[in-house]
Design a protein around this motif. Structure first.
Motif: not given
Length: 283
Positions: A58-67
């Motif tokens: 995942k792109p660092p710093l600018v991304s987030a992951v919803d699980v």
């Protein structure tokens, strides 16, 4: 001294760079465990393509992951409706469902969280599906054809939730109740049916008793007829008269005390009380 300061500063900068690289490296990957599915959002916007179990970049710093949990979930919801004959019907359902792992991006975009999906989609659609199933039958049919009611409910709910990435696995009717008026009506009907059955039984019993009396009377009449034929053939009309009188008086023939025969071979003997015979002759 200056060289020492320069070395310390270089070491600090190197440490910061290494830490930054490690931080970025660690935040550039996400692990999705079995029973989960993830959605990457870059600068708050969900990206197409669900993350299934495994390691993902995942792109660092600018991304987030919803699980999201895509294992089987259970949700209990009450429902109310009116039947075809306008009777109130209340039920409580246990819904077993799971999210479609490949469609969790849609859930992220439309509902955000699983809790929102349950409260805003599953609960209202359960209500509507129950109304569809209940309106197709009367309240008595809802009782006697409960399996059909549940099947109609399952079909309606599955069709409605499919477009929201929800897979319905099973439903259970925890409770099914009716209005107090209908419960009273059912109780009164059962009492009336029991009384009707009792009346039928009493009537059948009386009919059987009457038939038994008829059969006994016919048996006595047949016995008198056979006796009359026998005595007539033997010349015993007076004896016949006496026996008839005794039959009416006592409710059945009694065995007389004297044997009379016509003296011919093969004649039919007849027993009678001599005093009664004389009294019958005088009358």
């Amino acid at each position: 001294m200056k060289n020492q300061y320069t070395q310390n500063l270089s070491g600090l900068i190197l440490g910061i760079v290494v830490a930054a690289i490690l931080f970025i490296g660690l935040n550039s990957f996400v692990i999705i465990n079995p029973g989960q599915a993830g959605v990457i959002s870059i600068l708050g916007k969900a990206r197409d393509g669900a993350l299934l179990e495994g390691l993902h970049f995942k792109p660092p710093l600018v991304s987030a992951v919803d699980v999201y949990d895509v294992t089987v979930q259970k949700f209990e919801v009450p429902a109310q409706s009116s039947t075809k004959d306008l009777q109130d019907l209340t039920a409580s359902f246990a819904i077993n469902f799971r999210l479609d792992p490949t469609q969790v991006v849609q859930v992220r975009r439309s509902q955000g969280t699983l809790q929102n999906l349950v409260s805003k989609i599953i609960a209202p659609q359960t209500q509507e599906s129950f109304k569809i199933a209940a309106a197709r039958r009367t309240v008595e049919e809802a009782i006697t054809k409960r399996d059909e009611l549940k099947q109609d409910f399952d079909n309606a709910l599955s069709d409605r939730l499919e477009k929201y990435a929800v897979i319905v696995l099973d439903t259970s009717v925890i409770d099914l109740s009716f209005s107090r008026e209908f419960s009273n009506a059912v109780e009164e009907k059962q009492i009336a049916e029991q009384r009707a059955q009792r009346a039928v039984y009493v009537a059948q019993e009386a009919s059987q008793a009457a038939q038994a009396d008829i059969n006994r009377a016919q048996g006595r009449a047949e016995a008198q007829r056979l006796l009359a034929e026998t005595l007539k053939a033997e010349g015993g009309e007076l004896v016949l008269l006496k026996e008839a009188i005794e039959a009416w008086r006592e409710g059945g023939a009694q065995m007389p005390n004297v044997l009379v025969t016509n003296g011919e071979s093969g004649g039919v003997p007849f027993l009678f009380n001599l005093g009664d015979f004389q009294a019958a002759g005088q009358r």
